[in-house]
Design an enzyme around this catalytic site. Structure first.
Site, PDB file in Angstrom:
ATOM      1  N   GLU A  84       3.731   0.023  12.777  1.00 23.17           N
ATOM      2  CA  GLU A  84       2.594  -0.696  12.204  1.00 23.17           C
ATOM      3  C   GLU A  84       2.664  -2.200  12.469  1.00 23.17           C
ATOM      4  OE1 GLU A  84       3.907  -1.180   7.575  1.00 23.17           O
ATOM      5  OE2 GLU A  84       3.753   0.837   8.388  1.00 23.17           O
ATOM      6  N   LYS A  98       0.835  -1.198   0.000  1.00 25.99           N
ATOM      7  CA  LYS A  98       0.000   0.000   0.000  1.00 25.99           C
ATOM      8  C   LYS A  98       0.869   1.247   0.000  1.00 25.99           C
ATOM      9  CE  LYS A  98      -1.008   2.110   3.600  1.00 25.99           C
ATOM     10  NZ  LYS A  98      -1.403   2.546   4.947  1.00 25.99           N
ATOM     11  N   ARG A 112      -7.854  12.218  13.484  1.00 20.68           N
ATOM     12  CA  ARG A 112      -6.442  11.930  13.227  1.00 20.68           C
ATOM     13  C   ARG A 112      -5.679  13.219  12.940  1.00 20.68           C
ATOM     14  NH1 ARG A 112      -5.643   6.774   9.469  1.00 20.68           N
ATOM     15  NH2 ARG A 112      -3.580   6.964  10.398  1.00 20.68           N
ATOM     16  N   ARG A 129       2.295   6.118  -2.803  1.00 22.57           N
ATOM     17  CA  ARG A 129       3.347   7.077  -3.144  1.00 22.57           C
ATOM     18  C   ARG A 129       3.548   7.134  -4.655  1.00 22.57           C
ATOM     19  NH1 ARG A 129       4.261   5.647   1.916  1.00 22.57           N
ATOM     20  NH2 ARG A 129       5.456   6.996   3.347  1.00 22.57           N
ATOM     21  N   GLY A 160      -4.524   7.411   6.077  1.00 23.50           N
ATOM     22  CA  GLY A 160      -3.560   8.449   6.416  1.00 23.50           C
ATOM     23  C   GLY A 160      -2.814   8.967   5.208  1.00 23.50           C
ATOM     24  N   SER A 215       5.194  10.387  10.602  1.00 25.83           N
ATOM     25  CA  SER A 215       6.220  10.677   9.590  1.00 25.83           C
ATOM     26  C   SER A 215       5.583  11.071   8.261  1.00 25.83           C
ATOM     27  CB  SER A 215       7.116   9.451   9.384  1.00 25.83           C
ATOM     28  OG  SER A 215       6.391   8.395   8.760  1.00 25.83           O
TER      29      SER A 215
END
Length: 446
Positions: free
Chosen positions: A334, A30, A140, A35, A112, A187
């Site tokens: 994670e 993912k 969030r 990205r 996110g 991050s």
């Protein structure tokens, strides 16, 4: 809105009758897929994305970019042995950049990467782009991206919340330049600015001011992917200042990218070998990667397994015993739910540190893991930045997921060794791991 039966039904987690022996083809990453979609959308020429992950998060990203005017064509490779499976195997997406524009409305779900990576892209669009999502997405943290974009010249309406919903009023360009942010909570704040940085007039210089920075491998992934399509990036690792990343303005190349398997999503299957004393093979495990999931080789070996990277892929074998572990998971947060699940079945206590930021993920993962494992008879306590786990005999019961895909897979791991575990809303795994129940039962030969 009708209630999805998958969200209310209880899934009986399969109990392992013996050692597993399976080869599991894990869908694409993912993190890489999303990205790559952003970078391809910002490139100066079309590009290809092969074996992309098809999951809720990645389809939300593709849908959002289409709303802003990007062309994304889906094709099936005739040469693939797996013709367009639901995980994206055998598929290719052709991404055709075009003039980004509004008005548009973006549904981020609870992803996110979508809610953080796309506001900088929207600032480059011509017109307003509204961002909205699931109720949890409102909770969030997003203030790091919002405040940074305003510093760099963007106009954003969020009614002072520092969170969703919000509207980015794109003007077709963004000045860019230096900006300070505190990315202690995610991050992704840094990655969000770096991904779009080459398209800013002055590029971008991101200076992290917080005391901690979780998930550094994900920032390294962002930097590697930027460099692979022609961006110039200076980083602390390449001799730059500590906690400072600089991206030079310039055109991005279209490229042909094949997505690696999602190593973090390989975790439950590797854990199955650890828990049952069996063997699991994950094909196409990369010899070199920036994915945080590669750390599983080291962590699960310390917990009692062994692994070898072969021509067939990663071969992981459990010894029949699970050992407790003391480990700092700050760079690989994670992985915490799956490690906690294995630790609850170990022969000695474990301490997981460096993951206070998990309280701000899809759910408060530290509180959720503590509650759910303890309700099965476990002994887990929260610490300031993690969990302390004392193994005890567990019993069956309902394992709640809080709409969090990694909670669901953690419950499945426990269910291998504990009869009678029922997982609420196992369908939430579709966020990043399509068809998890079928993959899981297939691994067990059920």
């Amino acid at each position: 809105m009708p209630v999805n039966p998958a969200q209310t039904a209880l899934w009986p987690a399969p109990h392992a009758s013996g050692a597993v022996d399976a080869t599991v083809h894990v869908p694409g990453s993912k993190s890489v897929t999303n990205r790559a979609l952003v970078l391809a959308a910002l490139a100066a020429e079309p590009g290809w994305l092969r074996r992309p992950l098809r999951s809720r998060d990645t389809l939300l990203m593709a849908g959002a970019l289409r709303e802003m005017g990007v062309g994304i064509e889906e094709t099936v490779s005739s040469s693939s042995s797996v013709a367009g499976g639901p995980d994206g195997s055998g598929e290719a997406w052709r991404v055709i950049p075009s003039g980004l524009h509004g008005p548009a409305t973006v549904d981020v779900g609870n992803a996110g990467t979508v809610m953080r990576f796309l506001p900088p892209v929207a600032a480059l669009a011509d017109g307003p782009i509204r961002f909205d999502g699931d109720p949890r997405s409102y909770e969030r943290p997003l203030n790091g991206v919002i405040d940074a974009l305003r510093t760099l010249g963007a106009r954003i309406d969020d009614d002072g919340r520092g969170a969703l919903p919000l509207t980015v009023h794109g003007s077709g360009a963004l000045e860019g330049g230096p900006v300070e942010i505190d990315a202690s909570s995610s991050s992704q704040f840094v990655s969000a600015l770096l991904l779009s940085g080459p398209r800013f007039n002055q590029g971008v210089e991101v200076r992290h001011t917080g005391s901690t920075l979780p998930s550094m491998p994900h920032i390294r992934m962002t930097v590697d992917m930027l460099r692979s399509i022609g961006a110039q990036v200076d980083t602390p690792e390449s001799g730059g200042e500590p906690n400072v990343w600089r991206v030079t303005p310039g055109a991005l190349l279209g490229r042909d990218l094949t997505v690696e398997p999602d190593l973090s999503n390989a975790q439950p299957f590797l854990a199955a070998a650890l828990v049952t004393g069996g063997t699991v093979v994950i094909p196409d495990w990369p010899a070199r990667t920036t994915q945080p999931g590669d750390k599983l080789r080291e962590i699960f070996t310390e917990m009692g397994g062994s692994c070898e990277l072969t021509d067939q892929g990663l071969v992981f074998t459990g010894s029949g015993s699970i050992h407790g572990i003391e480990v700092d998971l700050g760079e690989v947060g994670e992985l915490t739910p799956g490690i906690a699940a294995a630790a609850a079945l170990a022969d000695s206590p474990s301490t997981l540190r460096g993951v206070a930021h998990l309280r701000l993920h899809e759910t408060d993962r530290l509180a959720a893991l503590t509650k759910e494992i303890n309700e099965l008879g476990g002994d887990v306590t929260e610490t300031a930045d993690g969990l302390h786990i004392r193994p005890r005999g567990l019993h069956g019961g309902t394992f709640h997921t809080y709409d969090d895909h990694r909670m669901a897979t953690a419950g499945a791991i426990i269910g291998l060794a504990v009869d009678g575990v029922r997982i609420e809303n196992v369908g939430t795994t579709a966020k990043t791991l399509p068809d998890f129940p079928d993959l899981w039962t297939g691994m067990l030969g059920n």
